[in-house]
Design a protein around this motif. Structure first.
Motif: not given
Length: 249
Positions: A44-45, A49-53, A82-84
């Motif tokens: 992840k960028r 870093a704390d997000e679910d891609y 990343r966001t869908g």
């Protein structure tokens, strides 16, 4: 010649679009793209870093009754991958959704994540390729493998009258599907007629879409350098409204 089949009703079309989106999400047809999208989702960028891609194929988004369809190149590695959601989570999306809001296609000027309250009116956003490609450059084989998704999607968007090609790559794919030959040169603001199908009982190659409007892609490179300005984007979207017989925003 036999009569063309009646188009499916709204309930059937929406169900078919959902099924198509499920197939896009689950697709693993192109090994290189699958590896890249999943590796990017793992590496992840730092800012995310704390997000679910999302890390999968990205479905189209918008109004199933849309009169205008916007077609981009492919999801961005740290944006839609990343966001869908198409054109969500990067500078391209920031620029595009602000323009859609100004021109009456969106209820808010920002698109941050799925479930953020964004809704489109009379517009649907999709892409020629559904997985994030390395260096934003799908191969011809990957482009052609993904094209049936777009063909099926356009056939289900039965109210669409105008396609906005966001960049030369999307323009080329739309011209191929629509049988536009010879292909006029791509240029921002250019309006290209889609040929009618032979035989009055048949739909044109792009279903109800009779015109393609060209726009420079809202990439950060184009918008930061002034190659694509807000006024230029608004002009294209207002032309799309007019050609689709929508009321001015």
């Amino acid at each position: 010649m036999s009569a063309a089949p009646s188009p499916p009703g709204d309930v059937e079309r929406i169900a078919a679009l959902r099924l198509l989106n499920d197939e896009v999400t689950a697709c693993r047809r192109c090994d290189r793209l699958v590896r890249w999208r999943e590796q990017t989702a793992a590496d992840k960028r730092a800012a995310f870093a704390d997000e679910d891609y999302w890390g999968r194929g990205v479905p189209g988004f918008g109004d199933p009754a849309a009169a205008v369809v916007l077609v981009g190149l492919a999801p961005a590695a740290h944006g839609a991958n990343r966001t869908g959601r198409m054109f969500t989570g990067d500078r391209s999306g920031d620029f595009l959704y602000a323009a859609l809001h100004r021109c009456g296609f969106a209820n808010q000027p920002t698109s941050v994540r799925v479930g953020d309250g964004l809704a489109l009116r009379d517009a649907y956003i999709t892409a020629a390729v559904r997985c994030a490609p390395p260096a934003n450059k799908p191969t011809p084989t990957e482009r052609d493998a993904c094209r049936p998704f777009l063909e099926r999607e356009l056939a289900l968007l039965v109210n669409a009258r105008v396609a906005v090609a966001l960049g030369a790559f999307a323009y080329g794919v739309l011209c191929t599907i629509g049988g536009v030959r010879p292909r006029p040169r791509f240029g921002h603001g250019a309006i290209v007629e889609v040929p009618a199908a032979e035989g009055s009982a048949e739909l044109p190659p792009l279903a109800g879409i009779s015109r393609i409007i060209c726009s420079f892609h809202p990439s950060q490179q184009n918008t930061f350098t002034g190659r694509l300005t807000a006024d230029m984007a608004d002009t294209v979207l207002r032309d799309a409204r007019r050609l689709a017989n929508l009321a001015p925003a």
